[in-house]
Design a protein around this motif. Structure first.
Motif, PDB file in Angstrom:
ATOM      1  N   UNK A  50       0.962  -1.025  -0.080  1.00 45.91           N
ATOM      2  CA  UNK A  50       0.077  -0.011   0.132  1.00 45.91           C
ATOM      3  C   UNK A  50       0.799   1.283   0.117  1.00 45.91           C
ATOM      4  N   UNK A  51       0.577   2.208  -0.361  1.00 42.55           N
ATOM      5  CA  UNK A  51       1.160   3.621  -0.411  1.00 42.55           C
ATOM      6  C   UNK A  51       1.452   4.046   0.894  1.00 42.55           C
ATOM      7  N   UNK A  52       0.997   3.608   1.957  1.00 40.77           N
ATOM      8  CA  UNK A  52       1.182   4.100   3.427  1.00 40.77           C
ATOM      9  C   UNK A  52       2.318   3.209   4.013  1.00 40.77           C
ATOM     10  N   UNK A  53       2.427   1.951   3.646  1.00 39.94           N
ATOM     11  CA  UNK A  53       3.327   0.937   4.406  1.00 39.94           C
ATOM     12  C   UNK A  53       4.263   0.176   3.653  1.00 39.94           C
ATOM     13  N   UNK A  54       5.286  -0.091   4.359  1.00 46.55           N
ATOM     14  CA  UNK A  54       6.219  -0.903   3.541  1.00 46.55           C
ATOM     15  C   UNK A  54       6.893  -1.644   4.646  1.00 46.55           C
ATOM     16  N   UNK A  59       8.793  -2.174   9.888  1.00 52.04           N
ATOM     17  CA  UNK A  59       7.741  -1.883   9.194  1.00 52.04           C
ATOM     18  C   UNK A  59       7.887  -0.116   9.128  1.00 52.04           C
ATOM     19  N   UNK A  60       7.542   0.338   8.010  1.00 50.85           N
ATOM     20  CA  UNK A  60       7.667   1.762   7.809  1.00 50.85           C
ATOM     21  C   UNK A  60       6.314   2.319   7.303  1.00 50.85           C
ATOM     22  N   UNK A 100      -6.212   3.860   6.377  1.00 52.61           N
ATOM     23  CA  UNK A 100      -5.125   3.498   6.874  1.00 52.61           C
ATOM     24  C   UNK A 100      -5.468   2.231   7.772  1.00 52.61           C
ATOM     25  N   UNK A 101      -6.656   1.823   8.173  1.00 51.36           N
ATOM     26  CA  UNK A 101      -6.733   0.495   8.648  1.00 51.36           C
ATOM     27  C   UNK A 101      -6.872  -0.464   7.570  1.00 51.36           C
TER      28      UNK A 101
END
Length: 762
Positions: free
Chosen positions: A57-61, A68-69, A129-130
């Motif tokens: 997802x664009x919000x998590x890597x 986790x970022x 975000x969830x």
């Protein structure tokens, strides 16, 4: 140093905030912060799969080591959003909080709106975000099932591990490479956690992801930006809005050691928007030289058409404007008929002064132009707005807007000021003109004298009462310099009246809301809680006046005014209520929730006992006010004591219903900050102009409350499963009226004008 105190050369040993903090022995260790300057890698980056982080997802890597970022696409200004938003992702992902880092996102439309204002960061991103976290969790679960050759349903994900009854456990690090080869699940297939399953959301004592960096000086604010070869600029801006430079002499400026050059900026033309104010910039090797050089500029100004504006004289224009209001955006029943039939009518008028944002860190922006690329670092609340502003300033074609890279630093306070990126435009303009990396620094004096201001306002309220002292009619008229004048010089009326004016939730049969018109002479902008400040001060003070006139306990009278439990239907009054941009069906104006926070704050503060005769010592008083703003419900009780003419705040209780509480610790701190912001407005906040020039200069004449003026603030949060709303602003509006109502209760003196500093109360 020379004997006269001037520097002999421009080489100054820099003691930055960061080096000072590190120098006093605080540890710089801890979590590795994703610095604001790094770019969030897109899923399409041309990197080999071997080294590519898992980015569902664009919000998590998730990196190969399982770290986790989470990208924070909103700006951090002390509200804790860089931990609150990651909590939503990490909780759904089932990540170990100790293995989560936060990285600040660049200005980029792929994140959706990045405007960090309007108390909507959690509200607008809660589900999004969830879903980001659930997407990653689902793919890790699928990866474990694939590795173990077991059904997906037999795998659980918990605290950074996949678990299977017979296969054992696998860390996220063991799953990343396989997960990266899987298809991303669609949103409708995701299973989000129930509220009861949350491990981080809604829990106390969640450590800030960047808290240690902030207190050890590692975190980067706008003023901290340093680039190789960077130069420093300060600007002598026109003292009056729409003023311009007639001529200037920089011969003495250029003699100052360290000064490189001066640059004249283009004069401001209507509309104001977020354009540069104009003036003359001094570019130097360091800030000190730039300031010294600016002091030696000899500028002849043309003050322009606004040079005749005097705030105090303009009060007469405000009063005249309400003799014939031009708009009545909300009408229920017939107020004039109710007035004619009334047993008695009560009238009162209220004044609130203009306000500045007064952030602890003034605006700062750094720009570097490298070929077609414009790199900017700024303490901005609106990176996308800053991007657009630079595009317009440098005449960059719209199709090339991606060449403007907006790096968001931490903000030392925002309050709406840093959503107006005029300072970013200045940095970009000077970088282009000079061919150098340029940091534009506003001093505190610059900000107080040249900011965007919350307009002064004048308000008239009138109520009609029947023989039983029931309120049969409510009239509220207001005039101010409208915010829209910043974008449209022809705008003369407030236009938006939702904020504590049109959205009054009292169950009164006849209501009339009216607006007057006036010219505008300054840059007007939104300040924390916007015109709720003045509207709620007037409306909640007036409600207290009605209670006193009716000889009813103010808390009971407030509940009586609100009336029965209902969702207020503003459309019945032919009123186009915007409801803070949300559907009134999804976020109804619920009188039961407003009454609940009133009852809660009354219970926690001991209102019923204290408000009885003899409940408090002589010279003490309590006041109450409540309001729904930004979809949240807040009620406040303030307890004061008096010593002669001096007032001391003894106690503060705040009750808030903000729907689902994501980060309780940060919610409480936001409410506490709102109380101090509200107290500062009530006691001291005042911006005035004489001959178009702002008369205040710094914290000496635009004072904020000190720590010793504010007692312990008791915050009481309503446990709720309703949709999360906002908390940054709703605590501000009820504070000033609650304080003034308390002072009336203690002294019998009603204050209808803010600030109260002219009454020598503090």
């Amino acid at each position: 140093m020379k004997k006269d105190g001037n520097l002999t050369n421009s080489k100054i040993k820099k003691v930055t905030r960061r080096s000072f903090l590190q120098g006093v022995g605080l540890s710089a260790g801890g979590l590795t912060l994703g610095l604001q300057f790094s770019v969030a890698q897109a899923a399409t980056d041309a990197v080999t799969l071997e080294h590519k982080p898992f980015e569902p997802d664009v919000f998590v890597s998730i990196a190969e080591d399982g770290q986790v970022t989470v990208i924070s696409h909103r700006s951090e200004m002390g509200q804790g959003i860089r931990s609150t938003l990651p909590m939503l992702v990490a909780d759904e992902l089932e990540a170990d909080w100790d293995r989560v880092t936060v990285e600040q996102g660049l200005g980029d439309t792929k994140y959706g709106s990045q405007n960090t204002d309007g108390s909507r960061s959690v509200r607008k991103n809660y589900i999004k975000l969830k879903q980001a976290g659930a997407t990653a969790r689902t793919m890790l679960q699928q990866a474990a099932a694939k590795i173990w050759s077991v059904p997906v349903g037999d795998v659980t994900i918990y605290n950074h591990q996949a678990k299977h009854a017979s296969k054992g456990t696998l860390d996220f690090a063991d799953l990343v490479k396989v997960a990266a080869t899987l298809d991303v699940p669609t949103k409708d297939t995701l299973k989000l956690k129930t509220e009861a399953e949350h491990r981080y959301v809604g829990k106390d004592n969640m450590a800030l992801l960047d808290g240690k960096d902030i207190i050890t000086g590692r975190a980067m604010y706008g003023f901290d930006t340093e680039l190789p070869g960077m130069k420093y600029a300060v600007i002598a801006r026109p003292p009056v809005v729409y003023g311009k430079v007639k001529s200037f002499d920089d011969s003495e400026t250029l003699k100052v050691p360290g000064v490189i050059k001066t640059v004249e900026l283009p004069a401001l033309t209507p509309p104001v928007m977020f354009k540069m104010l104009g003036g003359v910039a001094v570019i130097a090797e360091n800030t000190w030289a730039a300031l010294q050089g600016r002091d030696k500029l000899k500028i002849e100004w043309d003050h322009g058409k606004n040079a005749n504006y005097n705030t105090k004289e303009h009060e007469a224009v405000f009063i005249k404007a309400l003799e014939n209001p031009t708009e009545t955006p909300r009408v229920r029943g017939d107020f004039d008929a109710a007035k004619k039939a009334a047993k008695q009518t009560i009238k009162a008028a209220y004044h609130v002064a203009g306000l500045a944002h007064a952030t602890m860190e003034p605006p700062a922006a750094t720009a570097q132009i490298d070929g077609d690329i414009v790199n900017v670092w700024a303490c901005t609340q609106t990176p996308q707005g800053a991007q657009t502003n630079v595009m317009g300033t440098l005449a960059i074609a719209k199709e090339n807007i991606a060449n403007i890279k907006i790096n968001v630093t931490l903000l030392g306070g925002g309050f709406g000021r840093k959503s107006k990126p005029d300072y970013v435009a200045e940095a970009a303009f000077l970088a282009k003109e000079s061919g150098l990396p340029i940091k534009v620094q506003w001093t505190r004096e610059d900000e107080i004298k040249h900011g965007y201001y919350h307009s002064p306002s004048y308000q008239e309220l009138e109520a009609s009462l029947d023989e039983n002292n029931n309120v049969t009619g409510w009239s509220h008229a207001m005039v101010n310099h409208p915010i829209m004048s910043t974008f449209n010089p022809m705008a003369k009326a407030a236009g938006m009246v939702d904020l504590g004016l049109g959205d009054v939730m009292y169950d009164i049969p006849n209501i009339k809301i009216a607006l007057g018109e006036t010219e505008t002479f300054m840059r007007i902008g939104w300040v924390r809680s916007v015109t709720n400040i003045n509207n709620v001060f007037a409306a909640s003070s007036f409600a207290d006046e009605l209670a006193v006139a009716s000889k009813v306990n103010p808390k009971d009278y407030l509940l009586q005014l609100i009336g029965k439990d209902q969702h207020v239907d503003f459309s019945k009054d032919n009123y186009k209520y915007t409801n803070y941009g949300e559907s009134i069906t999804d976020y109804p104006a619920d009188t039961s929730r407003l009454k609940h926070v009133i009852n809660l704050v009354a219970e926690k503060s001991g209102w019923d006992k204290k408000s009885k005769n003899g409940g408090l010592p002589k010279g003490h008083g309590i006041g109450i006010a409540a309001h729904r703003s930004f979809l949240s419900y807040v009620a406040i009780v303030v307890h004061v004591s008096t010593d002669g003419n001096k007032v001391k705040i003894e106690d503060i209780h705040m009750a808030a219903d903000i729907g689902k509480v994501v980060n309780p610790d940060r919610v409480r701190s936001q409410l506490e900050g709102a109380a101090m912001f509200g107290a500062s407005i009530a006691f001291y906040g005042e911006i005035t102009a004489k001959d178009g020039i702002v008369e205040q200069n710094n914290f000496n004449d635009y004072q904020l409350v000190r720590m010793n003026q504010i007692p312990t603030i008791h915050t009481h949060l309503v446990a709720s499963e309703e949709k999360p709303t906002g908390v940054g602003e709703p605590g501000v509006p009820p504070f000033a009226p609650a304080l003034c109502n308390a002072i009336y209760n203690a002294t019998g003196n009603r204050n209808r004008r803010l600030p109260m500093k002219h009454l020598s109360l503090v």
